[in-house]
Design a protein around this motif. Structure first.
Motif, PDB file in Angstrom:
ATOM      1  N   LEU A 187       0.628  -1.463   0.469  1.00 50.32           N
ATOM      2  CA  LEU A 187       0.344   0.003  -0.157  1.00 50.32           C
ATOM      3  C   LEU A 187       0.801   1.470   0.032  1.00 50.32           C
ATOM      4  O   LEU A 187       1.830   1.551   0.440  1.00 50.32           O
ATOM      5  CB  LEU A 187      -0.939  -0.169   1.128  1.00 50.32           C
ATOM      6  N   ASN A 188       0.400   2.513  -0.361  1.00 49.88           N
ATOM      7  CA  ASN A 188       0.430   3.513  -0.253  1.00 49.88           C
ATOM      8  C   ASN A 188       2.386   3.941  -0.492  1.00 49.88           C
ATOM      9  O   ASN A 188       3.485   4.132  -0.385  1.00 49.88           O
ATOM     10  CB  ASN A 188       1.553   3.959   1.445  1.00 49.88           C
ATOM     11  N   ASP A 189       2.292   3.037  -2.240  1.00 49.23           N
ATOM     12  CA  ASP A 189       3.658   3.652  -2.213  1.00 49.23           C
ATOM     13  C   ASP A 189       3.778   5.139  -3.722  1.00 49.23           C
ATOM     14  O   ASP A 189       2.582   5.526  -3.879  1.00 49.23           O
ATOM     15  CB  ASP A 189       3.608   2.804  -4.136  1.00 49.23           C
ATOM     16  N   GLN A 190       5.187   5.892  -3.065  1.00 47.71           N
ATOM     17  CA  GLN A 190       5.065   6.908  -3.850  1.00 47.71           C
ATOM     18  C   GLN A 190       6.526   7.196  -3.413  1.00 47.71           C
ATOM     19  O   GLN A 190       7.389   6.559  -3.034  1.00 47.71           O
ATOM     20  CB  GLN A 190       4.425   7.738  -3.236  1.00 47.71           C
ATOM     21  N   THR A 191       7.123   7.972  -5.507  1.00 47.83           N
ATOM     22  CA  THR A 191       8.320   8.473  -5.417  1.00 47.83           C
ATOM     23  C   THR A 191       8.777   9.715  -4.459  1.00 47.83           C
ATOM     24  O   THR A 191       7.776  10.599  -4.697  1.00 47.83           O
ATOM     25  CB  THR A 191       8.719   8.307  -6.267  1.00 47.83           C
ATOM     26  N   GLU A 192      10.068   9.926  -3.036  1.00 45.09           N
ATOM     27  CA  GLU A 192       9.819  10.961  -2.589  1.00 45.09           C
ATOM     28  C   GLU A 192      11.024  11.929  -3.234  1.00 45.09           C
ATOM     29  O   GLU A 192      12.119  11.153  -4.041  1.00 45.09           O
ATOM     30  CB  GLU A 192      10.354  10.681  -1.291  1.00 45.09           C
ATOM     31  N   ARG A 197      13.949   8.390  -3.101  1.00 48.23           N
ATOM     32  CA  ARG A 197      13.511   6.792  -2.750  1.00 48.23           C
ATOM     33  C   ARG A 197      12.164   7.240  -3.001  1.00 48.23           C
ATOM     34  O   ARG A 197      11.680   7.919  -2.741  1.00 48.23           O
ATOM     35  CB  ARG A 197      13.841   6.904  -0.923  1.00 48.23           C
ATOM     36  N   PHE A 198      11.705   5.495  -3.426  1.00 45.42           N
ATOM     37  CA  PHE A 198       9.828   4.831  -3.718  1.00 45.42           C
ATOM     38  C   PHE A 198      10.189   4.717  -2.083  1.00 45.42           C
ATOM     39  O   PHE A 198      10.717   3.797  -1.536  1.00 45.42           O
ATOM     40  CB  PHE A 198      10.760   4.078  -4.443  1.00 45.42           C
ATOM     41  N   THR A 199       9.337   5.747  -1.250  1.00 46.73           N
ATOM     42  CA  THR A 199       8.565   4.503  -0.053  1.00 46.73           C
ATOM     43  C   THR A 199       7.533   3.398  -0.226  1.00 46.73           C
ATOM     44  O   THR A 199       6.504   4.187  -1.351  1.00 46.73           O
ATOM     45  CB  THR A 199       8.627   5.370   0.752  1.00 46.73           C
ATOM     46  N   PHE A 200       6.751   2.569   1.146  1.00 50.00           N
ATOM     47  CA  PHE A 200       5.739   1.820   0.548  1.00 50.00           C
ATOM     48  C   PHE A 200       5.174   1.736   1.859  1.00 50.00           C
ATOM     49  O   PHE A 200       6.168   1.458   2.829  1.00 50.00           O
ATOM     50  CB  PHE A 200       6.527   0.750  -0.654  1.00 50.00           C
ATOM     51  N   GLU A 201       4.455   0.970   2.304  1.00 55.98           N
ATOM     52  CA  GLU A 201       4.057   0.035   3.072  1.00 55.98           C
ATOM     53  C   GLU A 201       3.289  -1.600   3.115  1.00 55.98           C
ATOM     54  O   GLU A 201       2.707  -1.540   1.611  1.00 55.98           O
ATOM     55  CB  GLU A 201       3.172   0.891   3.461  1.00 55.98           C
ATOM     56  N   ILE A 202       3.660  -1.967   4.071  1.00 57.61           N
ATOM     57  CA  ILE A 202       3.105  -3.737   3.383  1.00 57.61           C
ATOM     58  C   ILE A 202       2.355  -3.705   4.833  1.00 57.61           C
ATOM     59  O   ILE A 202       3.372  -3.912   6.024  1.00 57.61           O
ATOM     60  CB  ILE A 202       4.451  -4.500   2.823  1.00 57.61           C
TER      61      ILE A 202
END
Length: 227
Positions: A187-192, A197-202
């Motif tokens: 969930l919540n994949d996005q690039t800062e 950096r490519f941030t994400f939530e699992i």
């Protein structure tokens, strides 16, 4: 014989008229001849009342000025202490969050997650040992029936999405802890833009422990299948 003739008493008394004349005096216009004039009391009372009102007004102004000074001083103290108070409130909320986390950790350590099947400390060691080298784990939120991982990878959106997809499959196919999870989703994949950096939530949802009734049903099914 007297030298000068005199009138007889009877004639003299008969010839005198009484001392009477009309009284044309206007008493309202006549001056006040009393020892203490009435106007003195009236003026004195008026002056006394005026002085009393003046003193009352001055006292009220003095009290209002004192109250205004107290209010200004209180507002200055509030403004001075506001920053420290807000900081203390923020620290208190942070302490509450940390306390909640510690209590949950103690509970998890005592009983484990997912009905006692997963010990958090052991799973953290397993995660650190199996974490892909490209992924940096930044936060872990352990709940009663879920574990939330926040992480990032130094890559663009396409490459990062591929790395995250592979890691989700790795968590699902994990031989030790994979069977404990009902669902593993990204969930919540996005690039800062600032860090690149490519941030994400699992989210790893644990399987709910079977109730006593469900266990009895399973036993009955096993017995029927054995027959």
């Amino acid at each position: 014989m007297p030298l000068f003739p005199t009138k007889s008493k009877a004639k003299s008394s008969a010839g005198l008229a009484p001392g009477w004349h009309p009284n044309f005096r206007n008493f309202e216009r006549l001056p006040d001849t009393k020892a203490v004039r009435t106007s003195f009391f009236i003026n004195g009372a008026a002056i006394t009342v005026t002085l009393g009102l003046l003193l009352y007004t001055l006292y009220g102004e003095y009290v209002l000025r004192g109250l205004a000074a107290d209010v200004a001083s209180s507002e200055a103290n509030i403004a001075k202490e506001k920053a420290g108070s807000m900081g203390a409130v923020a620290q208190f909320h942070k302490f509450q969050a940390e306390e909640k986390t510690l209590r949950e950790l103690e509970q998890f350590e005592a009983g484990g997650l997912g009905g006692g099947k997963l010990i958090l400390s052991d799973y953290l060691l397993h995660l650190s040992a199996t974490l892909p080298p490209k992924i940096a784990l930044s936060h872990l939120d352990a709940r009663a029936n879920m574990i939330i991982l926040n992480a990032s990878v130094l890559a663009n959106s396409d490459e990062g999405a591929g790395v995250v997809h592979d890691y989700v499959e790795q968590l699902q196919d994990d031989k030790i802890y994979g069977p404990l999870f009902e669902q593993v989703q990204d969930l919540n994949d996005q690039t800062e833009l600032a860090t690149g950096r490519f941030t994400f939530e699992i989210d790893l949802t644990l399987k709910q422990p079977a109730s006593a009734a469900d266990k009895d049903k399973d036993k009955d099914k096993d017995k029927e299948a054995a027959k």
